[in-house]
Design an enzyme around this catalytic site. Structure first.
Site, PDB file in Angstrom:
ATOM      1  N   ASP A  34      24.568   7.751 -11.121  1.00 39.07           N
ATOM      2  CA  ASP A  34      24.816   7.702  -9.751  1.00 39.07           C
ATOM      3  C   ASP A  34      23.733   6.933  -9.060  1.00 39.07           C
ATOM      4  OD1 ASP A  34      25.722   8.817  -7.462  1.00 39.07           O
ATOM      5  OD2 ASP A  34      25.166  10.806  -7.834  1.00 39.07           O
ATOM      6  N   HIS A 128      32.919  14.974  -7.511  1.00 40.20           N
ATOM      7  CA  HIS A 128      32.767  14.561  -6.142  1.00 40.20           C
ATOM      8  C   HIS A 128      34.215  13.598  -5.592  1.00 40.20           C
ATOM      9  CE1 HIS A 128      29.799  12.670  -3.238  1.00 40.20           C
ATOM     10  NE2 HIS A 128      30.159  13.669  -2.829  1.00 40.20           N
ATOM     11  N   HIS A 184      20.329   9.546  -8.515  1.00 36.24           N
ATOM     12  CA  HIS A 184      20.342   9.452  -7.119  1.00 36.24           C
ATOM     13  C   HIS A 184      19.217  10.129  -6.351  1.00 36.24           C
ATOM     14  CE1 HIS A 184      22.411  10.792  -3.236  1.00 36.24           C
ATOM     15  NE2 HIS A 184      23.569  10.114  -3.703  1.00 36.24           N
ATOM     16  N   ASP A 276      28.303   4.030 -10.146  1.00 35.28           N
ATOM     17  CA  ASP A 276      29.440   4.274  -9.123  1.00 35.28           C
ATOM     18  C   ASP A 276      29.268   3.270  -7.975  1.00 35.28           C
ATOM     19  OD1 ASP A 276      26.975   5.683  -8.015  1.00 35.28           O
ATOM     20  OD2 ASP A 276      28.310   7.208  -7.223  1.00 35.28           O
TER      21      ASP A 276
HETATM   22 CA    CA Z   1      26.332   7.128  -5.982  1.00 36.82          CA
END
Ligand code: CA
Length: 510
Positions: A34, A128, A184, A276
């Site tokens: 992430d 998500h 993240h 991502d």
């Molecule tokens: Ca992300």
């Protein structure tokens, strides 16, 4: 202006390649980090230690020109799982909370397609995307039924969930998708654990403890500051924290691969590792500049050992993941329509590249962004070749928007305060030019890889710009982009114009 239709001409170049020799059992493991970037010695960062990613790279092809389709979490994950750009699958922005974006009900996603073919599907960690009917998995342990920290960052927990999934049914091939929430930022949601949740589970008072993680800490003076981040103490502290969180991601990946090996699947499983979107720093995440869209990408195929450890420089995209997995399983993509248009995958299987075979058409990457948070409407489309990037900022009259998570970060606050105080930012841009962009940007990447000089008005590039605009328009057309006439035109494609769609000028320039 008439909307050109190239649909039939384009189809032939996107036929799936079926190249894989058969083995008794074939599985797929997709690992999505992430907001990770190139903080690993796999990509020549010798400061951030990632022994497990290095080990995976030794049995992978290492892609050095891989790109996300969109630099935003939910839209990117929807592309990874559908093979369709965000404007085509409907996931225009973030999925959670007030943002509430969803893919169209009719999207045929990867987990849906392969479940119908008898393949067991599992997801652990950050999902998500939605709705559930579009992205169903047989085994789901995600933020929807757990704490995201426990399934996305607690690597001991992730290890046990992988063990559970792998032990449940030994008779069917599987696709297991693991969405690590590391590295993240979390200063916006869980500031008690640090800017990147780097203290979560480190055993210090109040932080909890995860037995499988040995945190690595870094001196901010030692970190490598990417060219698109200001080199200041505040940014260096952020990067040092990010590196610590990457140590948790890396050790988590090691645990997952160990579980795969113990269960006996390591030598019949195709493994994909990527991130991502771009790193959450200025000019990174939410941007379509290269600093926002280039991604780490490892593809480990037990059937292509001759390319293990080798670098592949071809331009590849996250839209290639669905065709690659379908190719691996030898499953055909279904014929169907979305928004009354036939759906065609514009990505292509990566497996031929592992056989040192070239793909048919020229290397070209398209990206498409609409929003991140619901308030951040800033649609952009771009086309990138090996040497050139053309970027269309549709909402160029408004400032580019900053998200809550990044706004509150040390790095951004440092940039903002330095700008307000009129002292040197040590950044390669200034906030005014970052906020206010030209409608069209064109970069010659062979001489300007950091995309510093917009050459859109340079006569030297007139022909290539014209060609790239045509290619971008063609791609927007075959991917049913409702923004195809934006920002100056109005698309009419129903009623009288059903069979001959037109872009009409609204006269905004009068
Ligand atoms: Ca992300």
């Amino acid at each position: 202006m008439k909307v050109k239709t190239f649909r039939n001409g384009f189809v032939s170049t996107f036929i799936l390649f079926l190249t894989v020799d058969s083995i008794s059992s074939k599985n797929v493991l997709i690992i999505i980090a992430d907001d990770a970037g190139f903080e690993t010695s796999v990509y020549n960062n010798t400061v951030c230690k990632t022994p497990n990613l290095n080990k995976l790279a030794e049995r992978s092809s290492i892609f050095t020109n891989a790109f996300t389709s969109v630099s935003s979490c939910s839209p990117s994950r929807s592309v990874i799982l559908s093979g369709l750009p965000q404007h085509q699958n409907g996931m225009y922005g973030l999925h959670q909370d007030v943002h509430h974006f969803m893919s169209f009900d009719g999207v045929e996603s990867l987990p849906k397609i392969i479940h119908k073919a008898g393949i067991r599907t599992g997801i652990i960690g950050k999902k998500h995307v939605g709705p559930e009917t579009v992205y169903p998995f047989d085994f789901e342990e995600t933020e929807e039924n757990n704490s995201i920290l426990q399934v996305g960052r607690n690597i001991t927990n992730i290890k046990l969930l992988v063990r559970k999934f792998l032990s449940q049914d030994k008779s069917s091939p599987f696709l297991l998708y693991i969405g690590f929430h590391d590295p993240h930022r979390c200063g916006h949601t869980h500031p008690q654990y640090g800017q990147f949740c780097e203290k979560f589970g480190d055993g210090s008072p109040g932080m909890g403890f995860m037995p499988d993680w040995t945190p690595l800490t870094y001196n901010p003076d030692d970190v490598i500051v990417p060219y698109f981040v200001q080199d200041t103490p505040a940014a260096r502290r952020d990067i040092a924290a990010q590196y610590t969180t990457i140590s948790r991601l890396d050790q988590g990946i090691g645990l997952v691969l160990r579980e795969l090996e113990i269960a006996g699947y390591l030598d019949d499983t195709l493994i994909i590792y990527t991130s991502d979107n771009g790193i959450p720093f200025p000019n990174g995440r939410t941007n379509l500049y290269d600093s926002g869209i280039t991604e780490p990408f490892l593809l480990s195929s037990p059937l292509h050992r001759s390319t293990w450890g080798m670098e592949i420089q071809k331009l590849v995209s996250h839209v290639d993941i669905v065709p690659t997995v379908l190719d691996w399983f030898k499953i055909q993509y279904p014929q169907y329509e979305l928004l009354h248009n036939p759906v065609i995958l514009t990505g292509r299987s990566l497996l031929p590249l592992l056989c040192n075979k070239d793909r048919e058409s020229e290397e070209v990457i398209f990206t498409s962004h609409n929003l991140h948070e619901v308030t951040m409407y800033y649609p952009m489309r771009s086309i990138r070749t090996k040497h050139f990037k053309l970027l269309h900022n549709l909402n160029y009259l408004m400032p580019f928007q900053i998200d809550q998570d990044f706004f509150i970060s040390n790095t951004f606050q440092d940039l903002l305060n330095r700008t307000r105080e009129g002292i040197s930012t040590h950044w390669y841009k200034n906030l005014k030019q970052y906020y206010y962009r030209s409608q069209w940007e064109f970069f010659d990447l062979s001489t300007d890889p950091q995309e510093r000089i917009n050459q859109i008005k340079n006569d030297k590039y007139t022909e290539i710009i014209k060609y790239l605009k045509e290619q971008l328009h063609q791609w927007q057309n075959i991917t049913s982009d409702a923004w195809i006439c934006q920002p100056q035109g109005i698309l009419e494609n129903k009623g009288y114009y059903k069979n001959s769609p037109h872009c009409f000028s609204a006269g905004y320039g009068v």
